[in-house]
Write a protein that holds these residues in place. Structure first.
Motif, short mmCIF file in Angstrom:
data_model
loop_
_atom_site.label_atom_id
_atom_site.label_comp_id
_atom_site.label_asym_id
_atom_site.label_seq_id
_atom_site.Cartn_x
_atom_site.Cartn_y
_atom_site.Cartn_z
N UNK A 68 91.74 135.88 13.86
CA UNK A 68 91.48 134.66 13.10
C UNK A 68 90.14 134.70 12.41
N UNK A 69 89.14 135.21 13.09
CA UNK A 69 87.81 135.33 12.50
C UNK A 69 87.84 136.31 11.32
N UNK A 70 88.49 137.45 11.50
CA UNK A 70 88.55 138.47 10.45
C UNK A 70 89.28 137.94 9.21
N UNK A 71 90.49 137.42 9.41
CA UNK A 71 91.27 136.95 8.27
C UNK A 71 90.70 135.66 7.69
N UNK A 72 90.05 134.84 8.51
CA UNK A 72 89.40 133.65 8.00
C UNK A 72 88.27 133.99 7.06
N UNK A 73 87.47 134.99 7.42
CA UNK A 73 86.38 135.42 6.54
C UNK A 73 86.92 136.03 5.26
N UNK A 74 87.96 136.85 5.40
CA UNK A 74 88.57 137.44 4.19
C UNK A 74 89.04 136.34 3.25
N UNK A 75 89.70 135.35 3.79
CA UNK A 75 90.22 134.24 2.98
C UNK A 75 89.07 133.45 2.36
N UNK A 76 88.01 133.21 3.13
CA UNK A 76 86.87 132.45 2.62
C UNK A 76 86.18 133.20 1.48
N UNK A 77 85.95 134.50 1.66
CA UNK A 77 85.31 135.28 0.61
C UNK A 77 86.17 135.30 -0.66
N UNK A 78 87.47 135.48 -0.48
CA UNK A 78 88.38 135.51 -1.63
C UNK A 78 88.37 134.16 -2.33
N UNK A 79 88.46 133.08 -1.55
CA UNK A 79 88.47 131.74 -2.15
C UNK A 79 87.16 131.42 -2.86
N UNK A 80 86.03 131.81 -2.24
CA UNK A 80 84.73 131.55 -2.87
C UNK A 80 84.59 132.35 -4.17
N UNK A 81 85.06 133.60 -4.16
CA UNK A 81 85.00 134.42 -5.38
C UNK A 81 85.85 133.79 -6.48
N UNK A 82 87.04 133.33 -6.14
CA UNK A 82 87.90 132.69 -7.15
C UNK A 82 87.26 131.41 -7.68
N UNK A 83 86.63 130.62 -6.81
CA UNK A 83 85.97 129.40 -7.24
C UNK A 83 84.81 129.72 -8.19
N UNK A 84 84.00 130.72 -7.83
CA UNK A 84 82.86 131.07 -8.66
C UNK A 84 83.30 131.63 -10.01
N UNK A 85 84.39 132.42 -10.01
CA UNK A 85 84.92 132.92 -11.29
C UNK A 85 85.43 131.77 -12.15
#
Length: 112
Positions: A68-85
């Motif tokens: 959960x920690x691993x995939x949660x971070x992956x999802x958070x980084x992906x979501x933050x990158x999409x938001x910033x783009x």
């Protein structure tokens, strides 16, 4: 005549002699274990249940939180990158990590 009905008629029914030759077991009867075999069987059953319980604890206490920690971070980084783009549309031309690190080293050296 219905073809399905004719196929049911072709199935042979077992004779009484064939049914009598099958091993019988009644639903209410217990297996014929000696007392020592029953004790070994119950010990093995208890150990099997304990092993399953330990495996369940391992999954729920270690594996699930780690994944959960691993995939949660992956999802958070992906979501933050999409938001910033989406929020700041900047074209980034550097795509390889080596080029990115080299450009960072050049910028760091230039700022000194």
């Amino acid at each position: 005549m219905d073809p399905a009905a004719s196929s049911y008629a072709e199935i042979p029914t077992p004779s009484i002699d064939e049914v009598d030759s099958l091993p019988s077991s009644s639903a209410g009867s217990t297996t014929s274990y000696s007392p020592s075999e029953e004790e070994e069987h119950s010990d093995a059953e208890r150990e099997w249940r304990e092993s399953l319980q330990q495996l369940e604890l391992l999954l729920t206490m270690v594996l699930v939180p780690y994944l959960g920690k691993y995939f949660g971070r992956k999802c958070a980084y992906w979501g933050w990158a999409k938001f910033m783009e989406w929020n700041y549309p900047v074209k980034i031309e550097i795509t390889s990590p080596g080029t990115f690190k080299a450009a960072g080293a050049v910028e760091a050296a230039a700022s000194l």
